[in-house]
Motif scaffolding. Structure first.
Motif, PDB file in Angstrom:
ATOM      1  N   MET A 241      63.080 -56.214  54.528  1.00 42.11           N
ATOM      2  CA  MET A 241      61.806 -54.833  54.163  1.00 42.11           C
ATOM      3  C   MET A 241      63.154 -54.213  52.634  1.00 42.11           C
ATOM      4  O   MET A 241      62.891 -54.050  51.420  1.00 42.11           O
ATOM      5  CB  MET A 241      61.519 -54.128  55.104  1.00 42.11           C
ATOM      6  N   ASN A 242      64.006 -54.102  53.140  1.00 43.23           N
ATOM      7  CA  ASN A 242      65.040 -53.170  52.215  1.00 43.23           C
ATOM      8  C   ASN A 242      65.339 -53.766  51.072  1.00 43.23           C
ATOM      9  O   ASN A 242      65.534 -53.421  50.492  1.00 43.23           O
ATOM     10  CB  ASN A 242      66.549 -52.709  52.915  1.00 43.23           C
ATOM     11  N   GLU A 243      65.623 -54.821  51.244  1.00 39.26           N
ATOM     12  CA  GLU A 243      65.785 -56.380  50.203  1.00 39.26           C
ATOM     13  C   GLU A 243      64.752 -56.081  49.097  1.00 39.26           C
ATOM     14  O   GLU A 243      65.363 -56.042  47.605  1.00 39.26           O
ATOM     15  CB  GLU A 243      66.314 -57.884  50.772  1.00 39.26           C
ATOM     16  N   ASN A 244      63.762 -56.238  50.206  1.00 37.61           N
ATOM     17  CA  ASN A 244      62.649 -56.314  49.203  1.00 37.61           C
ATOM     18  C   ASN A 244      61.968 -54.672  48.141  1.00 37.61           C
ATOM     19  O   ASN A 244      62.008 -54.915  47.066  1.00 37.61           O
ATOM     20  CB  ASN A 244      61.014 -56.533  49.601  1.00 37.61           C
ATOM     21  N   HIS A 245      62.422 -54.125  49.117  1.00 37.08           N
ATOM     22  CA  HIS A 245      62.356 -53.009  48.173  1.00 37.08           C
ATOM     23  C   HIS A 245      63.218 -52.394  46.850  1.00 37.08           C
ATOM     24  O   HIS A 245      62.773 -51.917  46.192  1.00 37.08           O
ATOM     25  CB  HIS A 245      62.717 -51.454  49.006  1.00 37.08           C
ATOM     26  N   LYS A 246      64.690 -53.335  47.093  1.00 36.34           N
ATOM     27  CA  LYS A 246      65.817 -52.735  45.924  1.00 36.34           C
ATOM     28  C   LYS A 246      64.895 -53.908  44.548  1.00 36.34           C
ATOM     29  O   LYS A 246      64.846 -53.053  43.912  1.00 36.34           O
ATOM     30  CB  LYS A 246      66.858 -53.474  46.691  1.00 36.34           C
ATOM     31  N   LEU A 247      64.165 -55.493  44.876  1.00 33.68           N
ATOM     32  CA  LEU A 247      63.733 -55.551  44.385  1.00 33.68           C
ATOM     33  C   LEU A 247      63.026 -54.991  43.115  1.00 33.68           C
ATOM     34  O   LEU A 247      62.924 -54.674  41.699  1.00 33.68           O
ATOM     35  CB  LEU A 247      63.375 -57.191  44.177  1.00 33.68           C
ATOM     36  N   LEU A 248      61.929 -54.693  44.501  1.00 33.50           N
ATOM     37  CA  LEU A 248      60.744 -53.625  44.048  1.00 33.50           C
ATOM     38  C   LEU A 248      61.346 -52.530  42.198  1.00 33.50           C
ATOM     39  O   LEU A 248      60.827 -52.076  41.528  1.00 33.50           O
ATOM     40  CB  LEU A 248      59.847 -52.743  44.794  1.00 33.50           C
ATOM     41  N   LYS A 249      62.736 -51.396  42.748  1.00 34.72           N
ATOM     42  CA  LYS A 249      63.145 -50.794  41.970  1.00 34.72           C
ATOM     43  C   LYS A 249      63.284 -51.138  40.845  1.00 34.72           C
ATOM     44  O   LYS A 249      63.011 -50.972  39.575  1.00 34.72           O
ATOM     45  CB  LYS A 249      64.076 -50.369  42.762  1.00 34.72           C
ATOM     46  N   ARG A 250      63.505 -52.443  41.020  1.00 33.06           N
ATOM     47  CA  ARG A 250      64.655 -53.521  39.629  1.00 33.06           C
ATOM     48  C   ARG A 250      63.312 -53.682  38.631  1.00 33.06           C
ATOM     49  O   ARG A 250      63.367 -53.902  38.142  1.00 33.06           O
ATOM     50  CB  ARG A 250      65.385 -54.547  39.963  1.00 33.06           C
ATOM     51  N   LEU A 251      62.170 -53.440  39.644  1.00 34.41           N
ATOM     52  CA  LEU A 251      60.891 -54.003  38.112  1.00 34.41           C
ATOM     53  C   LEU A 251      60.224 -52.608  38.123  1.00 34.41           C
ATOM     54  O   LEU A 251      59.065 -52.723  37.221  1.00 34.41           O
ATOM     55  CB  LEU A 251      59.945 -54.645  39.728  1.00 34.41           C
ATOM     56  N   THR A 252      60.923 -51.301  38.141  1.00 34.53           N
ATOM     57  CA  THR A 252      60.046 -50.251  38.225  1.00 34.53           C
ATOM     58  C   THR A 252      59.741 -49.491  38.709  1.00 34.53           C
ATOM     59  O   THR A 252      58.822 -48.307  37.970  1.00 34.53           O
ATOM     60  CB  THR A 252      60.167 -49.342  36.704  1.00 34.53           C
ATOM     61  N   VAL A 253      58.054 -49.799  39.872  1.00 31.59           N
ATOM     62  CA  VAL A 253      57.645 -49.105  40.064  1.00 31.59           C
ATOM     63  C   VAL A 253      57.769 -48.601  41.574  1.00 31.59           C
ATOM     64  O   VAL A 253      56.489 -48.564  42.428  1.00 31.59           O
ATOM     65  CB  VAL A 253      56.696 -50.776  40.535  1.00 31.59           C
ATOM     66  N   SER A 254      59.213 -47.969  42.123  1.00 32.63           N
ATOM     67  CA  SER A 254      59.566 -47.069  42.853  1.00 32.63           C
ATOM     68  C   SER A 254      59.657 -45.927  42.383  1.00 32.63           C
ATOM     69  O   SER A 254      59.725 -46.250  40.941  1.00 32.63           O
ATOM     70  CB  SER A 254      60.578 -47.234  43.625  1.00 32.63           C
ATOM     71  N   ASP A 255      60.070 -44.766  42.848  1.00 33.52           N
ATOM     72  CA  ASP A 255      60.399 -43.289  41.943  1.00 33.52           C
ATOM     73  C   ASP A 255      61.403 -42.952  43.481  1.00 33.52           C
ATOM     74  O   ASP A 255      61.293 -43.098  44.248  1.00 33.52           O
ATOM     75  CB  ASP A 255      59.469 -42.839  41.851  1.00 33.52           C
ATOM     76  N   SER A 256      61.442 -41.976  42.639  1.00 34.36           N
ATOM     77  CA  SER A 256      62.925 -41.401  43.917  1.00 34.36           C
ATOM     78  C   SER A 256      62.420 -40.546  45.233  1.00 34.36           C
ATOM     79  O   SER A 256      62.684 -40.080  46.337  1.00 34.36           O
ATOM     80  CB  SER A 256      63.234 -39.963  42.543  1.00 34.36           C
ATOM     81  N   MET A 257      60.539 -39.833  45.079  1.00 36.27           N
ATOM     82  CA  MET A 257      60.313 -39.676  46.319  1.00 36.27           C
ATOM     83  C   MET A 257      60.571 -40.447  47.619  1.00 36.27           C
ATOM     84  O   MET A 257      60.594 -40.855  48.317  1.00 36.27           O
ATOM     85  CB  MET A 257      58.852 -38.930  45.782  1.00 36.27           C
TER      86      MET A 257
END
Ligand code: MEV
Length: 321
Positions: A241-257
């Motif tokens: 899950m942690n790695e999937n989240h990092k990849l979603l960040k690289r896809l620009t779909v996460s945010d700071s919160m």
């Protein structure tokens, strides 16, 4: 035709792995979220009054023959598609919709309300549609809302089973072993899925090779996650899950919160955490144990969650549709 007063229900959903990459034919895993649901009640009305859909929560009412702006328009389109499928004339009824699924928060609200409408209307007409047909109808409505949806939201909600989904392949339902506890936190803000999906499309068109590599890695993580769920390997699921989240960040779909909430969850003892759904708000999920459930829920609330829902996954039957 048996025209009795009828009710129908459809639950919410969360995506465990593979959102966004699933639009590009990679696998994803989604599970039903039974704690929240859309409910539709069918009430007969006087002859000649036609079909109406009312939403007491928003104090809105839609008539079958009128066109409407906004997301509720999908409700009328759903009713129209159901009547067309059943070759039934417009009945004189009121479909009353109640929902506890927050809108635009990654819980599949749009798909769930349409599924509940399709089930209630077809049952009222004495010809309840099976899950596969309801799914096909609601996918048409999803395209209206989201542009290029993969179809994962309507599918997991229509079948209400843990789903391993690849856009172009038959659905596979996952046989879970062991028990997995998740906390699902709703964030105070959200971004329409259409927006994040189109931002990922832009990124993909700009850097096709780099983004394709990210999608492929997400697909690998999803396959590893499926194995972990099927073998009851709880400890290996968190890092995926942690790695999937990092990849979603690289896809620009996460945010700071969302990132802060994921970090806070892991610091408080979650085995893993990630955003879930379209991203940039909406919801995030954390994998917890009985012992860490309380502290992680507290940490998520402290970091701004509007609500935290507990859901667990355990043994289900494996089938193919
Ligand atoms: C939305 O719940 C999931 C996305 O992957 C979009 C889709 O699959 O259509 C972001």
């Amino acid at each position: 035709m048996n025209k009795s007063i009828t009710t129908a229900r459809a639950c919410g959903k969360i995506i465990l792995f593979g959102e966004h990459a699933v639009v590009y034919n990679q696998p994803a895993i989604a599970v039903p979220l039974q704690a929240i649901a859309a409910m539709v009640e069918v009430l007969p009305t006087k002859a000649g009054s036609g079909l109406r859909i009312s939403v007491p929560q928003t104090q809105r009412e839609f008539r079958f023959l009128e066109a409407h702006e906004g997301s509720e328009n999908g409700l009328i389109v759903t009713a129209r598609l159901v009547l067309k499928k059943l070759q039934a004339p417009e009945p004189d009824i009121s479909l009353v919709l109640h929902s506890t699924i927050p809108q635009k928060s990654g819980f599949g609200s749009g798909a769930a309300v349409s599924i509940a409408i399709a089930r209630a209307l077809s049952s009222y007409l004495g010809q309840p549609l099976d899950d596969a047909i309801v799914n096909d109808i609601v996918y048409e409505v999803e395209k209206m809302h989201h542009g290029t949806p993969s179809g994962i939201d309507n599918t997991v909600i229509a079948f209400e089973k843990p789903l391993y989904f690849v856009k172009t392949r038959p659905n596979e339902f996952i046989h879970i072993n062991g028990k997995f506890h998740f906390l699902v936190a709703t964030l105070p803000h959200s971004t329409p899925t259409k927006v994040t999906v189109s931002d990922v499309r832009y990124l993909y068109e700009k850097h096709p090779r780099r983004v394709q590599r990210i999608f492929r890695r997400v697909g690998e993580l999803t396959n590893e996650a499926r194995l972990a769920l099927e073998t009851g390997n709880i400890s290996s699921l968190g890092p995926l899950m942690n790695e999937n989240h990092k990849l979603l960040k690289r896809l620009t779909v996460s945010d700071s919160m969302t990132d802060k909430m994921c970090r806070a969850a892991v610091r408080a003892g979650a085995l893993g955490a990630k955003l879930s759904g379209g991203g940039r708000g909406g919801n995030m999920i954390a994998l917890v144990t009985d012992e860490t459930r309380g502290p992680v829920a507290d940490a998520l609330m402290k970091h701004g969650a509007v609500r935290v829902i507990h859901t667990s996954l355990e043994a289900t039957k494996k089938t193919t549709q």
